[in-house]
Write a protein that holds these residues in place. Structure first.
Motif, PDB file in Angstrom:
ATOM      1  N   UNK A 240      40.033  39.064  47.746  1.00  0.00           N
ATOM      2  CA  UNK A 240      39.992  40.412  48.102  1.00  0.00           C
ATOM      3  C   UNK A 240      41.227  41.419  47.281  1.00  0.00           C
ATOM      4  N   UNK A 241      42.353  40.290  46.956  1.00  0.00           N
ATOM      5  CA  UNK A 241      43.340  40.853  46.348  1.00  0.00           C
ATOM      6  C   UNK A 241      42.846  41.597  45.114  1.00  0.00           C
ATOM      7  N   UNK A 242      41.822  40.754  44.213  1.00  0.00           N
ATOM      8  CA  UNK A 242      41.299  41.087  43.092  1.00  0.00           C
ATOM      9  C   UNK A 242      40.576  42.353  43.024  1.00  0.00           C
ATOM     10  N   UNK A 243      39.767  42.262  44.317  1.00  0.00           N
ATOM     11  CA  UNK A 243      38.569  43.407  44.326  1.00  0.00           C
ATOM     12  C   UNK A 243      39.505  44.740  44.727  1.00  0.00           C
ATOM     13  N   UNK A 244      40.371  44.677  45.467  1.00  0.00           N
ATOM     14  CA  UNK A 244      41.137  45.654  46.036  1.00  0.00           C
ATOM     15  C   UNK A 244      42.016  46.420  44.725  1.00  0.00           C
ATOM     16  N   UNK A 245      42.541  45.351  44.177  1.00  0.00           N
ATOM     17  CA  UNK A 245      43.395  45.901  42.972  1.00  0.00           C
ATOM     18  C   UNK A 245      42.712  46.536  41.920  1.00  0.00           C
ATOM     19  N   UNK A 246      41.407  46.019  41.335  1.00  0.00           N
ATOM     20  CA  UNK A 246      40.548  46.639  40.499  1.00  0.00           C
ATOM     21  C   UNK A 246      40.081  47.862  40.980  1.00  0.00           C
ATOM     22  N   UNK A 252      42.709  55.371  40.033  1.00  0.00           N
ATOM     23  CA  UNK A 252      43.811  56.011  39.343  1.00  0.00           C
ATOM     24  C   UNK A 252      45.254  55.363  39.558  1.00  0.00           C
ATOM     25  N   UNK A 253      45.077  54.267  40.124  1.00  0.00           N
ATOM     26  CA  UNK A 253      46.516  53.824  40.619  1.00  0.00           C
ATOM     27  C   UNK A 253      46.814  52.570  39.774  1.00  0.00           C
ATOM     28  N   UNK A 254      48.282  52.210  39.333  1.00  0.00           N
ATOM     29  CA  UNK A 254      48.620  51.211  38.709  1.00  0.00           C
ATOM     30  C   UNK A 254      48.704  49.852  39.667  1.00  0.00           C
ATOM     31  N   UNK A 255      47.719  49.365  39.742  1.00  0.00           N
ATOM     32  CA  UNK A 255      47.707  48.191  40.636  1.00  0.00           C
ATOM     33  C   UNK A 255      47.408  46.566  39.863  1.00  0.00           C
ATOM     34  N   UNK A 256      47.884  45.797  40.222  1.00  0.00           N
ATOM     35  CA  UNK A 256      47.622  44.568  39.795  1.00  0.00           C
ATOM     36  C   UNK A 256      47.423  43.488  41.031  1.00  0.00           C
ATOM     37  N   UNK A 257      46.497  42.497  40.632  1.00  0.00           N
ATOM     38  CA  UNK A 257      46.433  41.404  41.819  1.00  0.00           C
ATOM     39  C   UNK A 257      47.331  40.171  41.608  1.00  0.00           C
ATOM     40  N   UNK A 258      47.539  39.485  42.730  1.00  0.00           N
ATOM     41  CA  UNK A 258      48.428  38.404  42.717  1.00  0.00           C
ATOM     42  C   UNK A 258      48.207  37.529  43.855  1.00  0.00           C
ATOM     43  N   UNK A 259      47.743  36.261  43.164  1.00  0.00           N
ATOM     44  CA  UNK A 259      47.603  35.031  44.392  1.00  0.00           C
ATOM     45  C   UNK A 259      47.950  33.754  43.671  1.00  0.00           C
ATOM     46  N   UNK A 260      47.773  32.548  44.313  1.00  0.00           N
ATOM     47  CA  UNK A 260      48.398  31.154  44.015  1.00  0.00           C
ATOM     48  C   UNK A 260      47.230  30.906  42.995  1.00  0.00           C
ATOM     49  N   UNK A 261      45.958  31.464  43.022  1.00  0.00           N
ATOM     50  CA  UNK A 261      44.721  30.672  42.018  1.00  0.00           C
ATOM     51  C   UNK A 261      44.904  31.224  40.594  1.00  0.00           C
ATOM     52  N   UNK A 262      45.889  32.296  40.339  1.00  0.00           N
ATOM     53  CA  UNK A 262      46.074  32.825  39.055  1.00  0.00           C
ATOM     54  C   UNK A 262      46.694  32.076  38.135  1.00  0.00           C
TER      55      UNK A 262
END
Length: 600
Positions: A240-246, A252-262
């Motif tokens: 979900x972090x990746x889906x929401x960030x992308x 138009x927002x400067x968003x990045x995903x972050x989780x322990x699997x990266x």
């Protein structure tokens, strides 16, 4: 030796301490142990940094976050403090240079991870060096009941055994009474002086609202209140972090995903960008945030309910560290409770641990459902009292209206009982509203006394009733029965008529749902189309999947055109196989029938 106040002014540039900083610092400088609870942004780091500079030798700081050590050390070096760190990012030559500096008295502060500290080689190095103090940061990590447990912290009681004359200071921003006792026990700090600062962060506005369409609600919140601000959006799952960030990037927002699997390098890069660049939104799991010193985080948003009040308080505390106004904004729903309870029930913990986690989850849900001042409730959880309502939470700013839900609650509880405590919310609502879906007749639930007695409330109103009954402990979710609702002992008085209950009235969304981008054929009934989409959304929300997993738009368009009235007709639609026919057919046929009945 310089005094603490001189160090505060000359090194850190502050004129005076904020109580109880001065008392804590005096205690540690005098060589006594301390256990400190102080809110995020309250100035905990000074409580060990200043004693480390005032006492002979080097202060050793145990921190669980390798990724942040470099930033903390760099910040101290900017102040002229001789600081360094020892962790796995250093090569052999670099580590050797740090060790030499420590032994020769050239360091004021040394940051070190707990797993490295407990190695015999490191302990021997410290024994050959002059240590001013040990600071155990994020001390709640020692608690096996907590949300940030670190197994390596369990060995830190050896500091008292191996370095009996060196003062220790354990610090955390979040710990209820049980966790405080566990910290004292596991770190051998029973005799330490305890300092508990007020937990209130008056600059943070707490707002908690029901989850309808989480992405659109988040988008509206960001566009209206934080179009260019830095912030953190917490989600429960990595995907979900990746889906929401992308998705936010597309908006138009400067968003990045972050989780322990990266990959660790990617995590370190994203964290560094968040700390150093402006206007970045970090969409993260709880793997991100502990120890974050960024002062201008203007909001923390939760798209899923945290497991505990401690987690919620700590995560929201990362907003507004500079004291300027900040928002703590959260969405929640019954599905969040089901998911979290499933996680607790499926954990490897003991039964006692699971019971404690369920208690904490109930406290978190209670905070969501409360109609009074949220800040008063939040602070009371940590044993801190706020005499008057805060005036800076949603319940204070827009007081919640309540209604006498006694009769509705009894109907809901009766439906749970008469259906054998074997069914989830959707089926129970169908029983109460007198649905003619096939599954109702399959179980003979059309013959129950509660069948059709709840037509005065719509499906969303009944969802609210069931959610609040779960939140207040009248019902529980049985994950062994796939989310079936079961009665709790507490419901007896309510069922017998010996108790009444006021329920909060859920306010309808003030902003209309975003218009669909799908190009619809001209002959499609838009009202039916939107009703089908709403049913799809609710089903998807219940299961935690995207709506298109239920049915694609094309299938919904075919429903509008063909208007199937039975299973045979429904099974002819594109994208409807046997499983989807059995799983969803009745629900969508009911929407079609209701629409036809309403439109004549």
């Amino acid at each position: 030796m310089k005094s603490a106040s001189q160090i505060l002014q000359t090194v850190f540039g502050y004129e005076s301490f904020r109580p109880p900083q001065d008392a804590i610092i005096d205690t540690v400088i005098a060589g006594r142990d301390a256990l400190v609870l102080m809110p995020t942004g309250g100035g905990k780091s000074l409580c060990y940094q200043i004693p480390a500079l005032a006492r002979p030798g080097c202060g050793v700081v145990i921190s669980p976050l390798i990724a942040l050590m470099q930033d903390q050390v760099n910040a101290l070096r900017q102040l002229g403090v001789r600081a360094s760190f020892l962790n796995s990012t250093l090569g052999p030559a670099e580590a050797a240079a740090v060790e030499t500096a420590l032994q020769s008295g050239e360091l004021d502060l040394l940051y070190i991870a707990p797993e490295r500290l407990t190695q015999e080689r490191t302990l021997a190095l410290l024994a050959r060096s002059q240590v001013a103090l040990f600071a155990i940061d994020e001390a709640h990590c020692v608690s096996q009941w907590g949300h940030d447990f670190r197994a390596d912290y369990l060995q830190l009681d050896l500091l008292h055994q191996r370095f009996a004359d060196v003062p220790r200071i354990a610090l955390t921003a979040t710990a209820d009474e049980r966790t405080r006792e566990e910290i004292a026990l596991r770190l051998d700090l029973a005799a330490a002086e305890r300092f508990i600062a007020g937990f209130d962060r008056p600059n943070i506005r707490y707002r908690i609202t029901l989850k309808h369409n989480a992405r659109q609600q988040l988008l509206r919140f960001l566009k209206e209140e934080h179009p260019h601000d830095a912030g953190i959006v917490y989600c429960l799952s990595r995907r979900k972090t990746e889906d929401v960030a992308f998705w936010l990037q597309e908006q138009g927002f400067n968003a990045l995903p972050y989780h322990a699997g990266l990959d660790s390098d990617i995590r370190a890069d994203y964290q560094a960008r968040f700390l150093r660049e402006e206007g970045i939104i970090m969409v993260a799991t709880i793997a991100f945030g502990m120890g974050i010193d960024k002062p201008d985080v203007r909001f923390v948003a939760h798209l899923d309910m945290p497991k505990t009040v401690e987690a919620y308080y700590q995560e929201t505390g990362r907003a507004g560290r500079d004291g300027a106004p900040a928002n703590a904004w959260m969405l929640y729903g019954l599905q969040d409770v089901i998911k979290l309870r499933q996680m607790v029930d499926g954990s490897d913990g003991s039964e006692a641990h699971k019971r404690a986690e369920q208690h904490r989850l109930n406290a978190m849900l209670g905070l969501c459902e409360i109609t009074a001042c949220r800040r008063q409730s939040l602070l009371a959880y940590f044993g801190d009292q706020l005499p008057q309502p805060c005036g800076n939470c949603d319940n204070c700013l827009e007081p919640v209206t309540t209604w006498d839900g006694t009769e509705a609650a009894r109907k809901a509880l009766s439906a749970v009982y008469r259906t054998g405590q074997r069914f989830g919310v959707n089926h129970l609502i169908d029983v109460l509203r007198g649905s003619e879906a096939e599954r109702i007749y399959q179980y003979d639930h059309h013959q129950l006394p509660t069948y059709g007695v709840g037509k005065d409330l719509d499906a969303n109103q009944w969802r609210s009733v069931f959610r609040q009954l779960v939140a207040r402990g009248y019902l529980r979710v049985d994950m062994d029965r796939f989310g079936a609702l079961c009665l709790e002992e507490k419901c007896r008085d309510l069922l017998r008529g010996d108790e009444t209950i006021d329920l909060r009235r859920d306010v309808a969304r003030k902003t209309a749902r975003q218009q669909t981008r799908t190009a619809l054929p001209e002959d499609i009934d838009v009202g039916l189309w939107e009703a089908l989409r709403e049913k799809r959304r609710l089903l998807a929300e219940d299961q935690g999947v995207p709506p298109y997993v239920i049915f694609h738009d094309r299938t919904l368009q075919e429903m509008c055109a063909a208007m199937p009235r039975n299973a045979v007709q429904f099974g002819r639609l594109t994208g409807v196989g046997e499983r989807k026919l059995n799983k969803y057919g009745d629900a969508f046929i009911e929407v079609i029938e209701n629409h036809l009945a309403a439109t004549g």
